[in-house]
Design a protein around this motif. Structure first.
Motif, short mmCIF file in Angstrom:
data_model
loop_
_atom_site.label_atom_id
_atom_site.label_comp_id
_atom_site.label_asym_id
_atom_site.label_seq_id
_atom_site.Cartn_x
_atom_site.Cartn_y
_atom_site.Cartn_z
N GLU A 1 4.10 6.31 -9.75
CA GLU A 1 5.48 5.85 -9.48
C GLU A 1 5.48 4.46 -8.84
O GLU A 1 6.27 3.59 -9.23
CB GLU A 1 6.20 6.82 -8.53
CG GLU A 1 6.84 8.01 -9.23
CD GLU A 1 7.70 8.84 -8.26
OE1 GLU A 1 8.53 8.25 -7.52
OE2 GLU A 1 7.52 10.07 -8.25
N VAL A 2 4.60 4.27 -7.86
CA VAL A 2 4.56 2.98 -7.17
C VAL A 2 4.00 1.90 -8.09
O VAL A 2 4.49 0.77 -8.10
CB VAL A 2 3.72 3.09 -5.86
CG1 VAL A 2 3.51 1.72 -5.23
CG2 VAL A 2 4.43 4.03 -4.90
N LEU A 3 2.99 2.26 -8.88
CA LEU A 3 2.40 1.32 -9.82
C LEU A 3 3.47 0.80 -10.79
O LEU A 3 3.52 -0.40 -11.11
CB LEU A 3 1.28 2.02 -10.59
CG LEU A 3 0.36 1.18 -11.47
CD1 LEU A 3 -0.35 0.11 -10.66
CD2 LEU A 3 -0.67 2.07 -12.16
N VAL B 1 -3.60 6.95 -14.15
CA VAL B 1 -3.54 5.88 -13.15
C VAL B 1 -4.76 4.97 -13.27
O VAL B 1 -4.66 3.74 -13.27
CB VAL B 1 -3.43 6.45 -11.71
CG1 VAL B 1 -3.30 5.31 -10.70
CG2 VAL B 1 -2.24 7.40 -11.59
N MET B 2 -5.93 5.59 -13.45
CA MET B 2 -7.17 4.81 -13.58
C MET B 2 -7.09 3.79 -14.71
O MET B 2 -7.60 2.69 -14.61
CB MET B 2 -8.36 5.74 -13.83
CG MET B 2 -8.82 6.51 -12.61
SD MET B 2 -10.28 7.49 -13.03
CE MET B 2 -10.50 8.46 -11.53
N LYS B 3 -6.43 4.20 -15.80
CA LYS B 3 -6.32 3.32 -16.97
C LYS B 3 -5.49 2.07 -16.71
O LYS B 3 -5.52 1.14 -17.50
CB LYS B 3 -5.69 4.09 -18.15
CG LYS B 3 -6.60 5.10 -18.80
CD LYS B 3 -5.86 5.78 -19.95
CE LYS B 3 -6.71 6.86 -20.59
NZ LYS B 3 -5.89 7.69 -21.52
N VAL C 1 0.83 -1.20 0.00
CA VAL C 1 0.00 0.00 0.00
C VAL C 1 0.87 1.25 0.00
O VAL C 1 1.85 1.33 0.73
CB VAL C 1 -0.99 0.02 1.20
CG1 VAL C 1 -0.28 -0.12 2.53
CG2 VAL C 1 -1.83 1.31 1.20
N VAL C 2 0.48 2.20 -0.86
CA VAL C 2 1.07 3.54 -0.80
C VAL C 2 -0.06 4.52 -0.55
O VAL C 2 -1.16 4.35 -1.05
CB VAL C 2 1.82 3.91 -2.11
CG1 VAL C 2 0.88 3.94 -3.31
CG2 VAL C 2 2.52 5.26 -1.95
#
Lengths: 260, 260
Positions: free
Chosen positions: A130-132, A160-162, A5-6
């Protein structure tokens, strides 16, 4: 099972019609980690300032929450100030100070790389991205956000949603992001981004899960007599999703909507 | 199975942000009877004026709704005028004209005396009491009401509440009647009157059932893309309760609250 988790670890000042607390442990990642750690190992990525109280670090450490990815930097901790209305479903954000989150770049410890689930709790979308990108290939990625980022960081948030499987938003946030008054129409717009599931949070009324395949699941709430502070309720709910490996909706209460 | 219902049969003028209709078929007993007649024989007790359109009588007659107890008197039919807000969960009553209901006394036809369920739909509490006293011993009695009667006819309404098994109220009506902000506390006050079940209607969010024995059941709604007119939704929901002989909550989704 372990969850990466971030998100924010913060100091909250909260006013309700009945009470006021100052600089208590807050932040989406704190609430999420506390709830999720009831079921799973949590690998936390976050940053706090040198002013962050030792007792809150001790609290997180007392649970199955790995803090190797929690940086402690010179500067002020993230702070949020909010006030709730008489109806505790509505609130105003009075102040947000990103503090050390402003220039933060996460580093994932080697021990985090076998995480099975990834939860991008509410924080700047750039940081979620970045974390993704740095994270291992997890079985499921879940994204939360809030009003603060929907307008000013819409473009980055959309990117990010994509790239995630599941999105959590409140009813108001669905309307804000999509511009649609109808939740069903808004959810359909969100599916067009590539999401598999959208969970619409309804405050004290529970939550709805919509699947791109027509899945529909309604989760009621447990009725409470007294609510002293609803801050973090949505993050804690997200933490509870981990109970069934991220798929609590694989139950016999699920049915399918035609024509979604 | 047959259901005896008393309540308003009316002409409604309704304004929503998207539409306006004038003098259409309305009234709690009309909506209830239409929904309940999908499952059961309905025995209707009501009154309309000589101005009531024949086409609406024909509509009711085309369903398994017994109109022997519907009186047609000289004078104007009950009329209601309302306007909905952007959020279709909230509305203002602009006008209510009781018309022929003002001096109405119901007469129960002999064919109504074997009714198994009694539904007291929204109407003057004195009239609900008259039917309750004249009605046969039914297996279950259910009461609905609205804002219009809660303050001005509180005493008579309370007397009716003391004599029925199940009460339906919206969240706002629970707060109005009991003066409690917490629904759970309000429901407890209602149980003190002798009620066995209280159903709290939450508009588009569904409904909660509370039992004096601790029963708790949450009924979600089917999500709709377009809502053109929510008038009578609560009455139609009450009509649907008849599906399982008045006890749709005898299912495996039911659980018990501790300490209710």
């Amino acid at each position: 099972m372990s969850i990466l988790v971030v998100g924010s670890v913060a100091l909250d000042t909260v006013e309700t019609p009945f009470n006021r607390v100052e600089e208590v442990l807050g932040g989406a990642a704190s609430f999420f980690s506390t709830a999720a750690s009831l079921y799973s190992q949590v690998n936390l990525v976050a940053v706090v300032g040198s002013d962050f109280p030792q007792e809150y670090l001790d609290f997180l450490r007392s649970r199955p929450i790995n803090l190797d990815g929690l940086q402690i930097l010179d500067g002020p901790t993230f702070r949020w100030v909010g006030r709730y209305h008489m109806d505790m479903n509505a609130r105003d954000t009075l102040d947000t100070q990103l503090g050390v989150y402003a220039g933060f770049h996460p580093v994932l410890p080697a021990g985090y790389l076998d995480s099975e689930l990834l939860f991008l709790a509410n924080i700047q979308p750039e940081l979620q991205m970045e974390v993704l990108q740095a994270a291992p290939r997890t079985r499921l990625t879940v994204l939360d956000t809030m009003e603060l980022w929907i307008m000013p960081a819409r473009e980055q948030l959309t990117e990010v949603m994509k790239r995630v499987d599941v999105l959590l938003l409140s009813e108001e946030e669905v309307r804000q992001f999509t511009g649609k008054a109808s939740i069903l129409k808004g959810v359909r717009d969100l599916f067009a981004l590539g999401l598999k599931y959208v969970i619409v949070k309804q405050g004290s009324y529970g939550a709805l899960l919509f699947g791109v395949d027509g899945t529909y699941f309604s989760a009621p709430t447990y009725p409470l007599e007294e609510v002293s502070d609803p801050t973090g309720a949505g993050d804690s709910f997200a933490g509870g999703l981990s109970e069934a490996g991220g798929c609590p909706w694989q139950s016999d209460r699920l049915f399918r909507l035609r024509g979604l």
